[in-house]
Motif scaffolding. Structure first.
Motif: not given
Length: 485
Positions: A407-432
């Motif tokens: 839910m955090h990732r979904r809200a982050f992307l919906r708000g225009g977030g750029d995954l490259r700004t995250l210091a750590y990203r869950t891999p293989f999202h949303p499979v994991v």
């Protein structure tokens, strides 16, 4: 602290988190722990009596190969959950992390429920661990009552936690190191014996390689059901690894330290658990293992280690104290976090001059002592309920972490977030996260099918429903996630 249910400006929020990683947290707790402390705190929470005492029972239930497969599945689920935890812990590096993740990403009621589930888990563990330590000390001091040792060990663990977070982290580091050395010794010496090198053994006969895996009843002597039950047990055996998230709020540079600690922890748990189970299963026949003594004692005795029983008695006491040390820390931070979110009395937010929530710490210790008393006075009623809820909570918290990341990732992307700004990203999202949720849910269904573990659902589900109901009655009109400082 002012945070809405999800960040209003996700890119800015992520950048702010990374920029402020080295700054003292606004809640007043001090960032004094490092990556090595996080790793050992997680190892200390996981490697305990379950590995040193109960691993033999696991092998007897599933057979040699089945036990190894069960722990491989358990390690895989740990990786899934830790991958989700990493992203959340870096975005929200605050004490009492699971509660915060769920409150921000899912809702305040879920965060409230998660916090109380986890608090109760460790409060019950405190009582049982102090009792077990007292019983083990009877080997050397049979004339001293068990209750005396319970008081002594409770005082030691409380003092370590009350001094400072750095002292706690350092103590846990050395506690855990003792356990790690014991596991490494088992893998190295037991593995060497399986290769034919056992010069200290009094008996020249010793299993060679994996010959014990070929049982008269096949690779799975108790059938697939035995393996399934063991997989469920393996999930619980790995619980405690999520303590990294609890300690994130008192860690130097969490954006760097937390992901590093997660990676190292998962690899070490995989090597230590699977390696130890493999050596035990290959050394001791499955139909005799775990019936009369710790499988570690049996393996060390088989390779000729002197005073193996006394050595392992010391190691197991250290393991129990380590788990109690981490458990009390976790309990106190959960209560502190609830107070921060305006969901518990504000007195629990008070900090000592060293930045320790002493009132929350004291209340948590009282909870542990209450659990200890109930284990003696009401083992078939009150204590059974507490233990059942605690067992249910482990998987529940993992599901909360996975759902929060989704839910955090979904809200982050919906708000225009750029995954490259995250210091750590869950891999293989949303499979994991989806796979983590699926496997955890499957384990709960499996519990329902196992009469020996079904009580976890009988008491766990009503407890969760009660938490949601209480939150709605108490806080329902003020739907907030503690948004005011």
């Amino acid at each position: 602290m002012s945070v809405s249910a999800v960040p209003e400006n996700p890119p800015a929020a992520a950048a702010a988190d990374s920029d402020s990683a080295a700054q003292p947290p606004s809640d007043g707790l001090r960032r004094t722990m490092r990556s090595r402390h996080l790793v050992m705190i997680a190892m200390g929470g996981v490697i305990g009596s379950g590995l040193f005492l109960s691993s033999g029972f696991t092998v007897s239930q599933a057979g040699p190969l089945g036990a190894v497969l069960a722990y491989l599945v358990g390690a895989f689920v740990v990786w899934l959950v830790m991958a989700c935890l990493g992203e959340l812990a870096v975005v929200y590096p605050v004490s009492g992390a699971f509660h915060i993740y769920a409150s921000r990403s899912i809702g305040p009621a879920t965060g409230f429920t998660t916090a109380w589930l986890y608090w109760l888990t460790w409060a019950v563990a405190l009582g049982s661990e102090f009792t077990a330590c007292g019983l083990l000390m009877q080997r050397w001091f049979p004339s001293v009552g068990v209750w005396v040792w319970c008081v002594v060990f409770a005082a030691v663990v409380f003092a370590v936690n009350a001094f400072s977070a750095r002292v706690f982290g350092e103590t846990e580091y050395w506690f855990s190191l003792v356990k790690v050395v014991a596991v490494v010794a088992l893998i190295v010496l037991g593995g060497a014996a399986l290769l034919g090198f056992h010069p200290m053994a009094s008996d020249g006969s010793h299993p060679f390689l994996l010959e014990n895996f070929h049982t008269p009843d096949g690779l799975f002597p108790n059938g697939f059901s035995g393996v399934l039950v063991t997989v469920l047990a393996a999930f619980y055996a790995f619980s405690g690894s999520e303590l990294i998230g609890v300690a994130a709020g008192e860690t130097e540079d969490p954006a760097t330290a937390v992901p590093k600690a997660l990676r190292v922890t998962v690899v070490r748990l995989l090597v230590f658990f699977v390696g130890a189970i493999t050596v035990i299963a290959a050394t001791i026949p499955y139909d005799t293992v775990g019936l009369d003594e710790s499988p570690f004692v049996t393996v060390f005795s088989s390779v000729g280690i002197p005073y193996a029983a006394d050595v392992m008695n010391f190691v197991i006491i250290t393991a129990l104290l380590s788990a109690g040390n981490s458990g009390l820390y976790s309990c106190a931070r959960m209560l502190f976090s609830l107070a921060e979110e305006k969901q518990a009395p504000q007195a629990l937010r008070r900090l000592s001059r060293r930045g320790i929530p002493l009132i929350a710490l004291s209340l948590s210790m009282l909870g542990g002592l209450a659990s200890l008393v109930s284990s003696v006075t009401a083992p078939e009623t009150v204590y059974l309920v507490l233990v059942s809820i605690a067992g249910f909570a482990a998987v529940g918290v993992w599901m909360s972490i996975a759902a929060s990341q989704l839910m955090h990732r979904r809200a982050f992307l919906r708000g225009g977030g750029d995954l490259r700004t995250l210091a750590y990203r869950t891999p293989f999202h949303p499979v994991v996260p989806l796979l983590a949720l699926t496997l955890c849910l499957a384990s709960l269904i499996g519990i329902a099918l196992d009469p020996a573990q079904a009580t976890a659902l009988y008491f766990g589900v009503p407890f969760v429903a009660g938490c949601y109901l209480y939150h709605w009655l108490r806080f329902g009109r003020h739907r907030t996630s503690g948004a005011t400082a």
